[in-house]
Design a protein around this motif. Structure first.
Motif, PDB file in Angstrom:
ATOM      1  N   LEU A  74      -2.265  33.827 -56.508  1.00 38.67           N
ATOM      2  CA  LEU A  74      -3.410  33.314 -57.259  1.00 38.67           C
ATOM      3  C   LEU A  74      -2.949  32.583 -58.520  1.00 38.67           C
ATOM      4  O   LEU A  74      -2.072  33.068 -59.237  1.00 38.67           O
ATOM      5  CB  LEU A  74      -4.341  34.459 -57.661  1.00 38.67           C
ATOM      6  N   PRO A  75      -3.540  31.451 -58.813  1.00 38.81           N
ATOM      7  CA  PRO A  75      -3.197  30.713 -60.030  1.00 38.81           C
ATOM      8  C   PRO A  75      -3.885  31.314 -61.249  1.00 38.81           C
ATOM      9  O   PRO A  75      -5.007  31.830 -61.157  1.00 38.81           O
ATOM     10  CB  PRO A  75      -3.727  29.311 -59.745  1.00 38.81           C
ATOM     11  N   PHE A 131     -11.989  22.812 -61.728  1.00 42.36           N
ATOM     12  CA  PHE A 131     -10.781  22.438 -60.995  1.00 42.36           C
ATOM     13  C   PHE A 131     -11.105  22.282 -59.516  1.00 42.36           C
ATOM     14  O   PHE A 131     -11.936  23.013 -58.959  1.00 42.36           O
ATOM     15  CB  PHE A 131      -9.688  23.490 -61.187  1.00 42.36           C
ATOM     16  N   ASP A 132     -10.456  21.287 -58.893  1.00 46.78           N
ATOM     17  CA  ASP A 132     -10.682  20.985 -57.482  1.00 46.78           C
ATOM     18  C   ASP A 132      -9.357  20.984 -56.730  1.00 46.78           C
ATOM     19  O   ASP A 132      -8.289  20.852 -57.325  1.00 46.78           O
ATOM     20  CB  ASP A 132     -11.335  19.608 -57.324  1.00 46.78           C
ATOM     21  N   ARG A 133      -9.465  21.081 -55.426  1.00 38.05           N
ATOM     22  CA  ARG A 133      -8.302  20.918 -54.558  1.00 38.05           C
ATOM     23  C   ARG A 133      -8.301  19.502 -54.001  1.00 38.05           C
ATOM     24  O   ARG A 133      -9.273  19.047 -53.408  1.00 38.05           O
ATOM     25  CB  ARG A 133      -8.321  21.929 -53.414  1.00 38.05           C
ATOM     26  N   SER A 135      -6.382  19.839 -59.174  1.00 37.29           N
ATOM     27  CA  SER A 135      -6.696  18.761 -60.098  1.00 37.29           C
ATOM     28  C   SER A 135      -8.144  18.927 -60.567  1.00 37.29           C
ATOM     29  O   SER A 135      -8.746  19.983 -60.372  1.00 37.29           O
ATOM     30  CB  SER A 135      -6.476  17.414 -59.395  1.00 37.29           C
ATOM     31  N   GLN A 136      -8.693  17.905 -61.186  1.00 36.24           N
ATOM     32  CA  GLN A 136     -10.107  17.871 -61.545  1.00 36.24           C
ATOM     33  C   GLN A 136     -10.686  16.564 -61.023  1.00 36.24           C
ATOM     34  O   GLN A 136     -10.040  15.513 -61.124  1.00 36.24           O
ATOM     35  CB  GLN A 136     -10.309  17.964 -63.063  1.00 36.24           C
ATOM     36  N   TYR A 137     -11.897  16.627 -60.484  1.00 38.72           N
ATOM     37  CA  TYR A 137     -12.463  15.433 -59.881  1.00 38.72           C
ATOM     38  C   TYR A 137     -13.884  15.164 -60.384  1.00 38.72           C
ATOM     39  O   TYR A 137     -14.106  14.267 -61.190  1.00 38.72           O
ATOM     40  CB  TYR A 137     -12.434  15.572 -58.354  1.00 38.72           C
ATOM     41  N   LEU A 187     -10.115  29.557 -58.939  1.00 39.60           N
ATOM     42  CA  LEU A 187     -10.243  29.359 -60.384  1.00 39.60           C
ATOM     43  C   LEU A 187     -11.715  29.190 -60.751  1.00 39.60           C
ATOM     44  O   LEU A 187     -12.402  28.337 -60.176  1.00 39.60           O
ATOM     45  CB  LEU A 187      -9.469  28.114 -60.840  1.00 39.60           C
ATOM     46  N   PRO A 188     -12.208  29.972 -61.672  1.00 43.39           N
ATOM     47  CA  PRO A 188     -13.599  29.783 -62.107  1.00 43.39           C
ATOM     48  C   PRO A 188     -13.719  28.513 -62.943  1.00 43.39           C
ATOM     49  O   PRO A 188     -12.708  27.948 -63.381  1.00 43.39           O
ATOM     50  CB  PRO A 188     -13.860  31.024 -62.964  1.00 43.39           C
TER      51      PRO A 188
END
Length: 490
Positions: free
Chosen positions: A50-51, A78-80, A95-97, A279-280
């Protein structure tokens, strides 16, 4: 560049953050370690791990947002980002989108004598990928995952840049801010400041965008400028011949100065973004943002304004002096030394500092660009440069002699004092000695003296040259001019 088409450029900069550890694990964030030694199950993408978000990376992101006037979103996600590549062990990048940390903001660039604002589209956080290794490896590639998981800020500009010079100035100013506020070291050679450029052309006077081409693999400001110039010529040639510019990703080759096709972008790549389930949402306390605002150091542009007003120099010159932290620190140290020397000398402090600024801009920066940091250390320390400028102010050296001394110091790694002593370089400004040389020249050239007195002013330059020759270049030029005119009676 020709005048038929206007260049439209947007830049995407990836800046590694100055954190001790990676973005989602406790592995060390450090350049230069042996391959695959700064890794753990999290950054290697092992199942079930887990990150955990690095708080310091978030703080640095907030800091950059404040410096650039961005909107800091108190809630981001945060996104995959899914794609396959050997240096991406998880098969996706965190990343973030849809909801980035920062949006908006701007950066001022110099366009000729004018200032233009380049708008920022967004700045988001993401983890870096690893690195594929090819050099020195026959018929194979290796993967180093030390960089996997290193924290990045991706800084995306709007397509507001119109020339290669504006692009380079934008990158230099952005790097300067990142370094000044302690967010990144901005080291392009180590990959902690990387740039991709999106470039299109359109007929001048029109507003519709042309077909966009992405250019990668530019690891210096000079390469960015060369790549954009090449793309302008390539695309404008196609358009003038009635051909179509293909939407693609291209690589810049520093050896040839050209770009070449890497992959097509005619069909959009589907990264299958979705929110990172492990990640929340990132929720920021406004109090934390205010604390960072209060701790933000003086920004480079404010330092430029103050220096320009204090020294009475152009802002563009002040920008050059302060652009690199090494040069800025060198200048301040030399300035302090010169002020001390002025108090013991017979010349105004302000004039000496102006001379120092000009010497740094013309001589030291040229050698810095040619040889790098060594010209700012050792026998060329700030105190020695201050001494060299003080000799000009005391009229013991001419400006040209000082430049010659500096060039010798750079090439032979010796101090100015040593070079001046060994080469017996000193300027003669005593009026008695100058008068002797002038008297000898007038006695040796009676016809030229008579011609000058009859109104042939061009002869004056010849007589000055004869005095300088007799003095072996040591006579003070301005005093020679004044005393010679007095002796000639005109």
């Amino acid at each position: 560049m020709n005048s038929d088409f206007e260049m439209v450029v947007g830049l995407e900069v990836h800046s590694q953050l100055l954190t001790k550890t990676k973005l989602f694990c406790r592995c060390e964030n450090r350049f230069g370690a042996s391959p695959n030694t700064l890794v753990c199950p999290v950054c290697l993408g092992h199942p079930g791990v887990l990150p955990v978000l690095n708080r310091e990376a978030v703080r640095l992101g907030i800091r950059l947002g404040l410096a650039l006037g961005c909107t800091i979103h108190t809630r981001s996600v945060f996104d995959r980002k899914h794609y396959f590549y050997p240096d991406l062990p998880k098969g996706y990048q965190i990343s973030q989108y849809t909801h980035p940390l920062l949006t908006g903001g701007s950066l001022s660039v110099r366009s000729g004598d004018a200032i233009r604002e380049i708008r920022l589209h967004r700045i988001h956080m993401e983890e870096d990928a690893g690195k594929n290794l090819h050099a020195g490896i026959k018929e194979a590639s290796h993967v180093d995952l030390n960089r996997a998981g290193v924290p990045l800020l991706e800084i995306v500009s709007e397509p507001d840049i119109r020339t290669p010079e504006e692009a380079v100035d934008y990158l230099k100013k952005l790097r300067q801010i990142l370094r000044a506020i302690g967010v990144s070291d901005g080291n392009m050679e180590e990959g902690s400041f990387r740039c991709d450029a999106n470039i299109s052309l359109r007929p001048r006077g029109t507003s519709a965008f042309g077909t966009k081409v992405e250019v990668k693999n530019m690891n210096s400001f000079r390469f960015v400028q060369k790549a954009l110039l090449y793309e302008y010529e390539r695309q404008s040639s196609l358009l003038r011949q009635g051909e179509r510019v293909v939407s693609e990703t291209r690589l810049f080759d520093s050896a040839t100065g050209k770009t070449s096709t890497m992959r097509s972008k005619e069909e959009a790549l589907d990264y299958r973004y979705f929110p990172e389930p492990d990640l929340p949402p990132l929720v920021l306390d406004p109090v934390w943002i205010q604390e960072e605002r209060d701790r933000l150091p003086e920004l480079p542009q404010e330092r430029v304004r103050k220096l320009s007003e204090e020294l009475g120099i152009r802002e563009s010159d002040a920008e050059v002096l302060l652009l690199e932290e090494e040069i800025a620190g060198y200048f301040e140290d030399a300035r302090r030394e010169l002020v001390s020397l002025a108090k013991a000398g017979s010349w105004p402090e302000g004039q000496g500092v102006s001379r120092l600024v000009n010497f740094l801009l013309s001589e030291v920066l040229r050698e810095w660009n040619r040889k790098g940091a060594p010209v700012l250390s050792g026998d060329l320390c700030p105190g020695e440069i201050a001494y060299l400028v003080s000799q000009v102010m005391e009229e013991r050296l001419s400006l040209n002699q000082a430049k010659d001394v500096y060039s010798i110091c750079v090439e032979e790694l010796r101090s100015p004092k040593t070079v001046i002593r060994e080469k017996n370089l000193s300027q003669e400004s005593g009026e008695e000695r100058l008068g002797e040389w002038i008297g000898e020249v007038l006695a040796e050239n009676p016809s030229e003296v008579q011609s000058y007195r009859e109104g042939k002013d061009r002869v004056f330059g010849f007589l000055v040259g004869q005095v300088m020759k007799k003095s072996q270049g040591k006579a003070h030029p301005q005093k020679v001019n004044r005393l010679l005119k007095d002796a000639l009676g005109r």
